[in-house]
Design an enzyme around this catalytic site. Sequence first.
Site, PDB file in Angstrom:
ATOM      1  N   GLU A 191       0.833  -1.204   0.000  1.00 45.45           N
ATOM      2  CA  GLU A 191       0.000   0.000   0.000  1.00 45.45           C
ATOM      3  C   GLU A 191       0.871   1.257   0.000  1.00 45.45           C
ATOM      4  O   GLU A 191       2.089   1.189   0.194  1.00 45.45           O
ATOM      5  CB  GLU A 191      -0.901   0.001   1.232  1.00 45.45           C
ATOM      6  CG  GLU A 191      -0.123   0.050   2.541  1.00 45.45           C
ATOM      7  CD  GLU A 191      -1.002   0.358   3.736  1.00 45.45           C
ATOM      8  OE1 GLU A 191      -1.760   1.340   3.662  1.00 45.45           O
ATOM      9  OE2 GLU A 191      -0.920  -0.373   4.733  1.00 45.45           O
ATOM     10  N   LYS A 241      -4.930  -2.791  14.002  1.00 49.56           N
ATOM     11  CA  LYS A 241      -4.489  -1.583  14.695  1.00 49.56           C
ATOM     12  C   LYS A 241      -5.011  -1.571  16.126  1.00 49.56           C
ATOM     13  O   LYS A 241      -6.156  -1.926  16.390  1.00 49.56           O
ATOM     14  CB  LYS A 241      -4.974  -0.352  13.934  1.00 49.56           C
ATOM     15  CG  LYS A 241      -4.337  -0.224  12.556  1.00 49.56           C
ATOM     16  CD  LYS A 241      -5.045   0.773  11.673  1.00 49.56           C
ATOM     17  CE  LYS A 241      -4.440   0.768  10.272  1.00 49.56           C
ATOM     18  NZ  LYS A 241      -5.249   1.551   9.317  1.00 49.56           N
TER      19      LYS A 241
END
Length: 303
Positions: free
Chosen positions: A25, A159
């Site tokens: 990414e 996360k």
Amino acid sequence: MRRYVSYSEEVKEAMKYGKPLVALESTIITYGMPYPENVKAAREVQQIIRENGAVPATIAIMDGKIKIGLSDEELESFGDSKGVIKASRRDISYLIATKKPGATTVAASMFFADLARIRVFTTGAIGGVHRGVEETLDISADLEEFALTSVAVVCSGAKSILDLGKTLEYMETKGVPVIGYRTNIFPAFYTRGSEHRVDYQVDDIELMAEMLRVKWNLGLEGSTIIANPIPEEYAMDQHYMDQLVSNALIEAKQLGISGKDLTPYMLKKVQQLTDGKSLEANIALVKSNAALAAKLAVSFNGN
């Protein structure tokens, strides 16, 4: 598709000769780290992938094109650019039509990797169900993409700002298997542990590659999450990080920060509160994930 997609020379050559590819990414460049550390880390990550036998394909939106693989000059330019938009699925058509730069999230990067027939993707940590979802309905587009897109995702869990339990439940509902590489515990980004377990612990990369083949050969579309804990020497204390993240989330709520702005804010805030240790941890885990992803791509490509 040629109208919208552009391949780097390195990626073109890899496709021509059937070399294994690993997608990356670009939000990690523009939002995950400050300049010039971001460009330095991106180059090092790409080199790690090459050293482990695969070819890196960093994905971004530039000049009205989906870039599959960035040249060194493009990487430098992108890493130092201002006003780059964080691009998920919903933003793709707008950014291409307006020719504005977009840093692709996990979801958008996976979509583009699938378009390019790249089956292995690596990142730092995935998005998921946010804490307080009962009030906000804040659920990352990553989770829907996992159900739709047949790309293996190598990450260090989810996360730490998320509700990990609900995130794992969501993936279970969507039929997305979660594999722990040499662990039965689901890691939480900066920390190796959490209160949650993975679906399966797999210690052998060849077995992981075979699981991917079986899944997709049977027509079971969607991703497989491969959770690779941060290296021990860079891992942070779980209790300390939980408290730090909780306090930072309270502050973000008071400031009215939410949606796509929350993750960049939290990364910067946590970096400040840890005196830069979280940035070192972030770079270390991204490198570790890149090495594993390259080995998996080589194994998957071999049969």
